[in-house]
Motif scaffolding. Structure first.
Motif, PDB file in Angstrom:
ATOM      1  N   LEU A  35      38.318 -15.292  55.386  1.00 13.52           N
ATOM      2  CA  LEU A  35      39.328 -14.293  55.738  1.00 13.52           C
ATOM      3  C   LEU A  35      40.572 -15.036  56.175  1.00 13.52           C
ATOM      4  O   LEU A  35      40.538 -15.805  57.124  1.00 13.52           O
ATOM      5  N   ARG A  36      41.666 -14.799  55.481  1.00 10.42           N
ATOM      6  CA  ARG A  36      42.902 -15.501  55.786  1.00 10.42           C
ATOM      7  C   ARG A  36      43.814 -14.654  56.656  1.00 10.42           C
ATOM      8  O   ARG A  36      43.569 -13.455  56.826  1.00 10.42           O
ATOM      9  N   SER A  37      44.864 -15.296  57.162  1.00  5.70           N
ATOM     10  CA  SER A  37      45.811 -14.611  58.040  1.00  5.70           C
ATOM     11  C   SER A  37      46.264 -13.283  57.444  1.00  5.70           C
ATOM     12  O   SER A  37      46.623 -13.223  56.270  1.00  5.70           O
ATOM     13  N   GLY A  38      46.226 -12.216  58.240  1.00  3.24           N
ATOM     14  CA  GLY A  38      46.686 -10.913  57.768  1.00  3.24           C
ATOM     15  C   GLY A  38      45.581 -10.070  57.162  1.00  3.24           C
ATOM     16  O   GLY A  38      45.770  -8.890  56.906  1.00  3.24           O
ATOM     17  N   GLN A  39      44.420 -10.670  56.916  1.00  2.00           N
ATOM     18  CA  GLN A  39      43.317  -9.911  56.325  1.00  2.00           C
ATOM     19  C   GLN A  39      42.407  -9.389  57.439  1.00  2.00           C
ATOM     20  O   GLN A  39      42.142 -10.099  58.402  1.00  2.00           O
ATOM     21  N   ASN A  54      40.203 -17.238  59.613  1.00  2.00           N
ATOM     22  CA  ASN A  54      41.365 -18.033  60.001  1.00  2.00           C
ATOM     23  C   ASN A  54      42.197 -17.362  61.091  1.00  2.00           C
ATOM     24  O   ASN A  54      42.109 -16.149  61.282  1.00  2.00           O
ATOM     25  N   PRO A  55      43.045 -18.137  61.764  1.00  2.00           N
ATOM     26  CA  PRO A  55      43.953 -17.533  62.749  1.00  2.00           C
ATOM     27  C   PRO A  55      44.791 -16.447  62.067  1.00  2.00           C
ATOM     28  O   PRO A  55      45.267 -16.650  60.957  1.00  2.00           O
ATOM     29  N   GLY A  56      44.931 -15.309  62.720  1.00  2.00           N
ATOM     30  CA  GLY A  56      45.709 -14.226  62.127  1.00  2.00           C
ATOM     31  C   GLY A  56      44.845 -13.229  61.373  1.00  2.00           C
ATOM     32  O   GLY A  56      45.323 -12.180  60.959  1.00  2.00           O
ATOM     33  N   ARG A  72      38.315 -18.622  63.862  1.00  2.00           N
ATOM     34  CA  ARG A  72      39.542 -18.944  64.600  1.00  2.00           C
ATOM     35  C   ARG A  72      40.426 -17.721  64.821  1.00  2.00           C
ATOM     36  O   ARG A  72      41.435 -17.795  65.489  1.00  2.00           O
ATOM     37  N   LYS A  91      31.549 -22.659  64.111  1.00  3.04           N
ATOM     38  CA  LYS A  91      32.606 -23.222  64.950  1.00  3.04           C
ATOM     39  C   LYS A  91      33.245 -22.049  65.655  1.00  3.04           C
ATOM     40  O   LYS A  91      34.000 -21.296  65.038  1.00  3.04           O
TER      41      LYS A  91
ATOM     42  N   ARG B 150      50.303 -20.760  59.251  1.00  4.48           N
ATOM     43  CA  ARG B 150      49.809 -19.383  59.340  1.00  4.48           C
ATOM     44  C   ARG B 150      50.353 -18.551  58.181  1.00  4.48           C
ATOM     45  O   ARG B 150      49.630 -17.801  57.537  1.00  4.48           O
ATOM     46  N   ASP B 153      48.795 -19.485  54.929  1.00  2.05           N
ATOM     47  CA  ASP B 153      47.455 -18.905  54.831  1.00  2.05           C
ATOM     48  C   ASP B 153      47.536 -17.447  54.360  1.00  2.05           C
ATOM     49  O   ASP B 153      46.772 -17.007  53.502  1.00  2.05           O
ATOM     50  N   ARG B 154      48.491 -16.741  54.926  1.00 10.28           N
ATOM     51  CA  ARG B 154      48.712 -15.340  54.538  1.00 10.28           C
ATOM     52  C   ARG B 154      49.029 -15.253  53.042  1.00 10.28           C
ATOM     53  O   ARG B 154      48.488 -14.423  52.317  1.00 10.28           O
ATOM     54  N   ILE B 155      49.929 -16.140  52.621  1.00  9.45           N
ATOM     55  CA  ILE B 155      50.341 -16.168  51.220  1.00  9.45           C
ATOM     56  C   ILE B 155      49.170 -16.509  50.301  1.00  9.45           C
ATOM     57  O   ILE B 155      48.990 -15.893  49.250  1.00  9.45           O
ATOM     58  N   GLY B 157      46.097 -15.913  50.808  1.00 10.61           N
ATOM     59  CA  GLY B 157      45.282 -14.698  50.740  1.00 10.61           C
ATOM     60  C   GLY B 157      45.851 -13.698  49.746  1.00 10.61           C
ATOM     61  O   GLY B 157      45.125 -13.105  48.939  1.00 10.61           O
ATOM     62  N   GLU B 160      45.381 -14.989  46.173  1.00  8.84           N
ATOM     63  CA  GLU B 160      43.996 -14.800  45.738  1.00  8.84           C
ATOM     64  C   GLU B 160      43.755 -13.349  45.342  1.00  8.84           C
ATOM     65  O   GLU B 160      43.096 -13.076  44.340  1.00  8.84           O
ATOM     66  N   ILE B 193      42.240 -25.745  57.852  1.00  8.05           N
ATOM     67  CA  ILE B 193      42.464 -24.299  57.938  1.00  8.05           C
ATOM     68  C   ILE B 193      42.658 -23.672  56.559  1.00  8.05           C
ATOM     69  O   ILE B 193      42.041 -22.668  56.229  1.00  8.05           O
TER      70      ILE B 193
END
Ligand SMILES: Nc1ncnc2c1ncn2[C@@H]1O[C@H](COP(=O)(O)OP(=O)(O)O)[C@@H](O)[C@H]1O
Ligand SMILES: [Mg+2]
Lengths: 142, 263
Positions: A35-39, A54-56, A72, A91, B150, B153-155, B157, B160, B193
């Motif tokens: 799961l990435r930031s914003g999800q 992930n963070p976010g 995170r 973790k 950060r 990471d959003r991008i 996502g 994908e 990350i």
């Protein structure tokens, strides 16, 4: 869709056939990616992530949250008020961790490097984090 | 059939335009037929990085809205034979182009060029949607800052989710000394990350400001370490297996070598 069963004292799945059926009954979703930031994931039941959070990123579940990777982001287990809900991660480094209506965050200025899987749960009214032990060991404790 | 590569980041000011100019120029220098497409409508500046501002007559919106033919809007670079630019419009906004129009444009460009490099605007709204619409591959740029990572990471996502899987990562503006002192995220921290493949690392270097202002891509400067870091990225895009270079700070890339199994 039922909220996690009250009768289940140890909310983690045990390794008997009966209890596995219990888990199915509890509604478990398997997330096979990071799961990435914003999800976000919001689920009535347990959430198991095969990847990182992930963070976010945010997860809210009425049941337990298990992350087979680095946690995170922000998680909320027992979001429907289940005080027995747990959060388990390989973790455990959440931005914020909530169980039921308890909200916690890691201490400031403290880099935590977690080498072992850890579990967060409510113990005596406070969220505590401990090294995750295999179920037989854990259940042997009072 | 050409390959469409979008260069994106989420956060602004991390080096998308600089990277697009250098990657495009680097590919063209090696004899490839390349077109750079500036999709940052309203904030046009890829033309400046190449020193081509004064040659613009038509722009991307003129093409997609049928005001001119594609041929008329393409600007040939003054140094490199294979390099072309399709400039952004400066006086319109991002809604002047639709993702469908972008897709069609990319398909047209594919017929004529080997590499179509798309410079993406910052953000995750329509400008971003347009930029990725016709892309086959994505390069994500970040700097070693928590907020940039950060956003990257959003991008990733979002990429994908749009079936642009396995984007490659470029870490820009790294300062080895600060990393060693523990004051800056290391490459390892970032990869930990983002969990994507590393395409290259570009050091912080004020020389880039000078070369960009002059409109001379630093990738063409054979003597500098900075130019070398862009040339390595270009070679990796072409499929060559180029080891990560040491930035003169011993042990700095030891961790990467370990992670990627390079000795
Ligand atoms: N490696 C670098 N070292 C020093 N300055 C850089 C570097 N990369 C980019 N910059 C500077 O950062 C600014 C933003 O770069 P730009 O490529 O325009 O970013 P973006 O297109 O992502 O907004 C520019 O002023 C550029 O000169
Ligand atoms: Mg730009």
């Amino acid at each position: 869709m039922a909220i996690s069963k009250e009768s289940n004292n140890s909310p983690l799945p045990k390794h008997t056939a009966v209890d596995q059926e219990d888990l199915v009954d509890d509604n478990t979703i398997l997330v096979q990616r990071t799961l990435r930031s914003g999800q976000t994931i919001s689920y009535h039941g347990n959430v198991v992530v095969l990847g990182d959070v992930n963070p976010g990123a945010e997860i809210a579940a009425t049941g337990n949250i298990i992350v087979m990777g680095a946690l995170r982001g922000v998680v909320h287990a027992g979001a429907g008020g289940d005080e027995n809900a747990i959060v388990l991660a390989f973790k455990l480094q959440p931005t914020q961790l909530r169980i039921s209506d308890h909200i916690t965050r890691p201490p400031d200025n403290e880099a935590i490097d977690t080498a072992h899987p850890e579990m967060a749960r409510i113990k005596d009214g406070v969220v505590t984090i401990e090294a995750f032990q295999t179920p037989p060991e854990r259940q042997a404790k009072p | 059939m050409g390959e469409v590569i979008v260069i994106t980041s989420g956060k602004g000011g991390v080096g998308k335009t600089t990277t697009a100019a250098n990657v495009g120029a680097g590919l063209a220098y090696l004899g490839k037929k390349v077109v750079l497409v500036d999709t940052d409508i309203g904030l046009r500046n890829l033309d400046m990085a190449l020193g081509l501002e004064n040659r613009i007559v038509f722009d991307i919106v003129d093409v997609t809205s049928g005001n001119c033919r594609l041929r008329q809007a393409l600007i040939k670079d003054k140094r490199l034979d294979g390099l072309h630019l399709l400039p952004a419009a400066q006086t319109k906004d991002k809604t002047a182009v639709s993702p469908e129009q972008m897709k069609a444009l990319c398909d047209d460009l594919r017929q004529e060029f080997e590499y179509i490099i798309i410079d993406c605007p910052a953000g995750i709204e329509q400008g971003f949607r347009n930029a990725i619409a016709g892309a086959d591959k994505a390069i994500v740029i970040t700097t070693p800052e928590v907020s940039a990572v950060r956003d990257a990471d959003r991008i990733i996502g979002l990429l994908e989710a749009s079936e642009l899987r396995e984007p490659a990562l470029i870490v820009n503006r790294i300062r080895p000394k600060m990393v060693r002192q523990g004051d800056m995220m290391s490459i390892e921290d970032i990869i930990d990350i983002l969990a994507v493949d590393l395409l290259g690392v570009i050091p912080e270097d004020e020389m880039i400001v000078i070369t960009t202002n002059r409109g001379e891509p630093v990738v063409l400067d054979q003597s500098s370490r900075l130019g070398q870091s862009y040339r390595n990225i270009v070679k990796r895009i072409l499929g060559e297996d180029v080891p990560m270079m040491s930035l003169d700070e011993e042990g700095f890339f030891g961790k990467i070598r370990k992670m990627f199994g390079m000795r």
